[in-house]
Design an enzyme around this catalytic site. Structure first.
Site, short mmCIF file in Angstrom:
data_model
loop_
_atom_site.label_atom_id
_atom_site.label_comp_id
_atom_site.label_asym_id
_atom_site.label_seq_id
_atom_site.Cartn_x
_atom_site.Cartn_y
_atom_site.Cartn_z
N HIS A 142 -42.63 52.07 -17.60
CA HIS A 142 -42.36 53.35 -17.67
C HIS A 142 -43.72 54.20 -16.70
CE1 HIS A 142 -39.99 56.75 -16.94
NE2 HIS A 142 -40.99 57.39 -17.67
N CYS A 160 -35.27 54.38 -20.30
CA CYS A 160 -36.50 54.24 -19.92
C CYS A 160 -37.84 52.93 -20.61
CB CYS A 160 -37.49 54.30 -18.53
SG CYS A 160 -36.18 54.83 -17.02
CA LIG Z 1 -34.02 53.50 -16.41
#
Ligand SMILES: [Ca+2]
Length: 522
Positions: A134, A80
């Site tokens: 994220h 991410c």
């Molecule tokens: Ca991801």
């Protein structure tokens, strides 16, 4: 003299427009296209529009019909925060210095202008919601108004909520925070192979099918918020850039039951290659520690019946997320904004669903770095087409900027793929680059290059990149599943030498040349 100046200005404008490369930058700001920027978490390119008819993704398929599907789009690091930081800054992980889930790109790049920030600075109203950056690593400079995410349950069923609550302080928002932030940071930096581990089987179940409405969970609430925000934005004088981040099909595979009902588990095919790639280093693929954090998942190889349930959950989560995408597209259409809005949808990286007897992402293999990318631009020529051109997620920033007629900041490390929207078969990049760190052998970085035919990965010492620990070579033409590393085959010595020379040129050496851009541009 005055007339001459006007004629010169008119001619200059005509030449500029005839070049077909961008919108006239002198155009009034309100004439510029809006951007609906949809980020999807852990969405591998297994969708109806990618030829996977068994997946029910009618709404993403709508974007494909009015736009272009990229068959070979590659993220720069398959997890991410590194992929999102790279995409949003338009730079690669070695520039952002974000290789883990705890480092913010502003540490290394305090003054970098992000994609959203660039649009904001050029007169756009930029708003973000859901998962764009994220977890808690937001960037306030990106947005015109504060980024937001509605609170929602992670699981609908009480027993699952209780199971999940064991390791976390109240985590109904889907962004669970470890009890000790300090411990999390230490854990993540000491094991860059995956996300900060919260402990084997410590989370709730890996999937849930409860008979509940869409907006029980975060994606449903984010879609509702996005719909009302689109209404507000369509009344503004300035064009908008709306970033909507959807978190499914990320684990846990929690989706309302009606989406599970779209699939017959008996018909779900398991990965054909439930084995490690032959002759690859042991560390090239991890078995999937992230999945093992969920309740009831065994440490050893995933048995076939559980694998089938997990795939069922992943597919149901795709269809649930897809329905939320549909709400955004419907509203855009209802407001009449679809004629003047660029829609882009990307999955932040690929995923393994049992291929190589492994799960999740966290590697440089094709399953993990090849991801979903679609774009629809009002007035584009190649409607409903696919392209096999190699594109990278760092290309998204310059592409959107060029499509909106904005200047390209000098720090960008990607190339606008706008020319592909007119000619999807034109010559393009000769390679796409991805990377992933490993803690093994004193700390390694795998730098992976995907060419037209091969995947070539070189694992080097992170402190001294000239020290090579291992090389992987897969022939995508004869071995698209990457089951056999052929780097050590003496018959391939010359090929390895040639690819190594290309690899050393890096991304700078793989760009479509300026000559190609000009001579084949239409
Ligand atoms: Ca991801």
């Amino acid at each position: 003299m005055k007339i001459n100046n006007q004629i010169i200005a008119l001619l200059a404008t005509m030449v500029f427009l005839a070049s077909g490369l961008t919108i006239n930058s002198a155009e009034p700001i309100k004439q510029r296209p809006n951007v609906l920027f949809i980020a999807v978490d852990d969405l591998r390119p297994e969708l109806g529009c990618y030829g996977k008819d068994y997946i029910k993704s009618p709404n993403i398929d709508r974007i494909a019909k009015s736009g272009m599907v990229f068959n070979r789009a590659y993220c720069q690091q398959a997890v991410c925060s590194p992929t999102r930081s790279s995409l949003m800054t338009g730079t690669r992980p070695d520039t952002t210095k974000v290789w883990d889930l705890v480092t913010h790109f502003r540490d290394a790049l305090p003054n970098v202008v992000t994609l959203g920030q660039h649009f904001k600075q050029n007169g756009y109203f930029v708003q973000g919601m859901g998962k764009i950056y994220h977890g808690s690593l937001d960037d306030t400079a990106t947005w015109s108004v504060p980024w937001q995410t509605p609170k929602a349950m992670k699981y609908a069923l009480l027993e699952n909520q209780k199971l999940d609550a064991r390791q976390f302080e109240g985590e109904p928002d889907g962004y669970a925070k470890p009890k000790s932030k300090k411990k999390s940071k230490k854990s993540a930096t000491s094991t860059p192979d995956g996300p900060p581990s919260t402990g084997f089987n410590s989370r709730g179940p890996a999937f849930e099918a409860a008979d509940v409405p869409d907006n029980t969970f975060q994606d449903g609430k984010v879609a509702d918020l996005a719909v009302s925000t689109l209404q507000e934005m369509s009344n503004k004088k300035e064009p908008f850039f709306l970033a909507v981040g959807l978190i499914k099909p990320h684990l846990p595979f929690v989706a309302p039951k009606k989406y599970w009902n779209l699939y017959d588990p008996a018909k779900i095919q398991l990965a054909p290659n439930k084995f490690r790639p032959k002759d690859a280093p042991d560390y090239s693929i991890l078995s999937g520690g992230e999945l093992r954090n969920y309740h009831g998942i065994p440490a050893e190889s995933i048995p076939d019946d559980l694998a089938r349930q997990l795939k069922h959950g992943y597919y149901a989560s795709i269809s649930y997320m897809d329905a939320q995408v549909g709400k955004l597209l419907d509203e855009l259409q209802r407001l009449g904004q679809d004629k003047n809005t660029i829609v882009i949808l990307w999955g932040d990286h690929g995923w393994k669903l049992g291929e190589h007897d492994a799960w999740c992402k966290h590697s440089t293999v094709e399953n993990d770095v090849n991801s979903t990318l679609l774009i629809s631009v009002p007035g584009m020529k190649a409607l409903g087409k696919h392209t096999d051109a190699l594109v990278e997620f760092v290309d998204i920033y310059p592409t959107l900027s060029e499509l909106a007629g904005l200047p390209l900041p000098g720090h960008l490390e990607g190339t606008s793929f706008k020319p592909l929207l007119e000619d999807p078969k034109r010559p393009w990049k000769t390679a796409a680059f991805s990377q992933y760190p490993r803690s093994q052998n004193g700390g390694l970085m795998g730098y992976s290059m995907r060419t037209e035919r091969y995947r070539f990965t070189v694992w080097v010492d992170r402190k001294d990149n000239s020290k090579v620990d291992a090389v992987e070579l897969y022939d995508q033409q004869t071995d698209p599943q990457e089951n056999q590393n052929i780097a050590k085959d003496p018959a391939n010595a010359e090929l390895v030498k040639k690819l190594m020379a290309q690899w050393k040129q890096g991304w700078q050496g793989a760009k479509p040349s300026a000559v190609t851009l000009l001579t084949t541009g239409k």
